[in-house]
Motif scaffolding. Structure first.
Motif, PDB file in Angstrom:
ATOM      1  N   LEU B  69       0.817  -1.220   0.000  1.00  0.00           N
ATOM      2  CA  LEU B  69       0.000   0.000   0.000  1.00  0.00           C
ATOM      3  C   LEU B  69       0.846   1.263   0.000  1.00  0.00           C
ATOM      4  CD1 LEU B  69      -2.902   1.063   0.007  1.00  0.00           C
ATOM      5  CD2 LEU B  69      -2.861   0.979   2.497  1.00  0.00           C
ATOM      6  N   MET B  70       1.861   1.310   0.858  1.00  0.00           N
ATOM      7  CA  MET B  70       2.724   2.494   0.924  1.00  0.00           C
ATOM      8  C   MET B  70       3.448   2.709  -0.409  1.00  0.00           C
ATOM      9  SD  MET B  70       3.570   5.032   2.891  1.00  0.00           S
ATOM     10  CE  MET B  70       4.496   6.407   2.190  1.00  0.00           C
ATOM     11  N   ARG B  72       2.430   1.854  -3.395  1.00  0.00           N
ATOM     12  CA  ARG B  72       1.482   2.360  -4.395  1.00  0.00           C
ATOM     13  C   ARG B  72       1.205   3.836  -4.174  1.00  0.00           C
ATOM     14  NH1 ARG B  72      -3.606  -1.008  -3.909  1.00  0.00           N
ATOM     15  NH2 ARG B  72      -2.621  -2.406  -2.431  1.00  0.00           N
ATOM     16  N   ILE B  73       1.103   4.208  -2.922  1.00  0.00           N
ATOM     17  CA  ILE B  73       0.857   5.621  -2.612  1.00  0.00           C
ATOM     18  C   ILE B  73       2.060   6.467  -3.023  1.00  0.00           C
ATOM     19  CG2 ILE B  73       0.617   7.264  -0.695  1.00  0.00           C
ATOM     20  CD1 ILE B  73      -1.193   5.133   0.656  1.00  0.00           C
ATOM     21  N   ARG B  76       2.022   6.976  -6.715  1.00  0.00           N
ATOM     22  CA  ARG B  76       1.026   7.965  -7.146  1.00  0.00           C
ATOM     23  C   ARG B  76       1.475   9.380  -6.843  1.00  0.00           C
ATOM     24  NH1 ARG B  76      -5.226   6.633  -5.774  1.00  0.00           N
ATOM     25  NH2 ARG B  76      -5.591   8.594  -6.855  1.00  0.00           N
ATOM     26  N   ILE B  77       2.097   9.550  -5.677  1.00  0.00           N
ATOM     27  CA  ILE B  77       2.598  10.878  -5.299  1.00  0.00           C
ATOM     28  C   ILE B  77       3.706  11.301  -6.262  1.00  0.00           C
ATOM     29  CG2 ILE B  77       3.912  12.126  -3.530  1.00  0.00           C
ATOM     30  CD1 ILE B  77       2.276  10.609  -1.421  1.00  0.00           C
ATOM     31  N   GLU B  80       2.343  12.364  -9.542  1.00  0.00           N
ATOM     32  CA  GLU B  80       1.723  13.679  -9.492  1.00  0.00           C
ATOM     33  C   GLU B  80       2.767  14.782  -9.456  1.00  0.00           C
ATOM     34  OE1 GLU B  80      -2.238  14.303  -7.806  1.00  0.00           O
ATOM     35  OE2 GLU B  80      -1.172  15.661  -6.455  1.00  0.00           O
ATOM     36  N   ARG B  81       3.830  14.541  -8.717  1.00  0.00           N
ATOM     37  CA  ARG B  81       4.895  15.546  -8.641  1.00  0.00           C
ATOM     38  C   ARG B  81       5.566  15.717  -9.996  1.00  0.00           C
ATOM     39  NH1 ARG B  81       7.127  13.438  -2.940  1.00  0.00           N
ATOM     40  NH2 ARG B  81       5.875  14.755  -1.584  1.00  0.00           N
TER      41      ARG B  81
END
Lengths: 211, 86
Positions: B69-70, B72-73, B76-77, B80-81
């Motif tokens: 989970l971490m 994948r997050i 995604r971050i 986005e950056r």
């Protein structure tokens, strides 16, 4: 919320340290956030999406986070708002238990009525020992949204009334009465489930393991 | 009006939830505690309620967390950056 200069995340990182990244603050609270999201949404796929959405929102808004304050409460506030705005189902799911007007000491009197108090000094421990994790989860899931949310934050994350109030965005007094009520409702849900699963009849007959 | 030297059963019952949550003032916490050492009925009710809370907490702890989970997050971050600076 007044800033706490010594505020640290559970991993011992100082949130006030400008070099500490968002991810470094997020990681130690993520397990708890997922567990919370799961009880909020009652659905694993939604829980994963909710946590990811909240993480992304929080990251975007990290500039507004007061570095001296409680990161965990701040993040859980975003998680909870995200649940309400995007993941909360309009229609009630699952069984419709009548939980609203549960009186105080509900389980105390129910267990007394089947003779548990004369059999053991710890009737609560006896009853709770017979319940499986899945059944307790089911009881939490049976609570209406507002009550399930405060119960989850209280039981899973050990937040104080003050922190829950911050996370949910309502006054502490409201949280206090909502939480007390949710615990009564939870007691009734536990009993209903225990009855449905034959646990109450087994206890009434005095069958099963000795305590 | 002087504060009470002792709480009655009714006063303790009204504060039971707050006592369980340690949300009373220090003085009231002590008054409740004193009553519980003297009154078997109230002590039994307190012990029962505490037992239920403890049982619920215990059962709810264990959970299977998605192991990636971490990651994948973070991915995604990072995406986005990259999108922002690109």
């Amino acid at each position: 919320m007044p800033p706490d200069p010594a505020a640290e995340s559970p991993a011992g990182l100082a949130a006030s340290d400008p070099k500490v990244t968002f991810e470094a603050l997020l990681e130690p609270v993520l397990d708890g956030a997922f567990g919370t999201a799961l009880r909020f949404t009652r659905n694993r796929a939604d829980a994963e999406d909710l946590v990811q959405d909240a993480a992304l929102l929080a990251c975007r808004g990290f500039g507004t986070f007061d570095r001296g304050s409680n990161f965990k409460a701040w993040f859980f506030r975003i998680l909870t708002n995200c649940f309400y705005s995007k993941y909360r189902k309009k229609k009630r799911q699952g069984t419709e238990m009548e939980l609203e007007d549960t009186p105080e000491l509900y389980l105390y009197f129910q267990t007394e009525s089947i003779g548990l108090h004369s059999r053991t000094e710890n009737p609560a421990t006896l009853l709770m020992g017979r319940l499986a994790t899945e059944q307790v989860e089911e009881a939490i899931a049976a609570l209406p949204d507002e009550y399930r949310i405060v119960a989850t934050l209280y039981f899973i994350e050990d937040f104080s009334y003050q922190e829950i109030a911050q996370v949910v965005g309502v006054p502490v007094g409201t949280i206090r009465s909502r939480l007390h009520r949710s615990r009564r409702m939870l007691q009734k849900a536990l009993w209903v489930i225990a009855e449905e699963r034959g646990i109450v009849s087994a206890l009434t007959e005095g069958t099963g393991d000795g305590e | 009006m002087h504060p009470p030297n002792r709480f009655t059963c009714e006063e303790v019952f009204a504060r039971l939830d707050d006592y369980l949550d340690r949300e009373l003032t220090a003085e009231e916490m002590l008054l409740v505690k004193q009553h519980l050492t003297l009154c078997a009925a109230c002590a039994g009710e307190y012990r029962f309620e505490a037992g239920v809370l403890e049982g619920v907490r215990e059962k709810l702890r264990r959970l299977a967390i998605p192991i990636d989970l971490m990651e994948r997050i973070s991915a995604r971050i990072a995406e986005e950056r990259k999108g922002k600076s690109g």
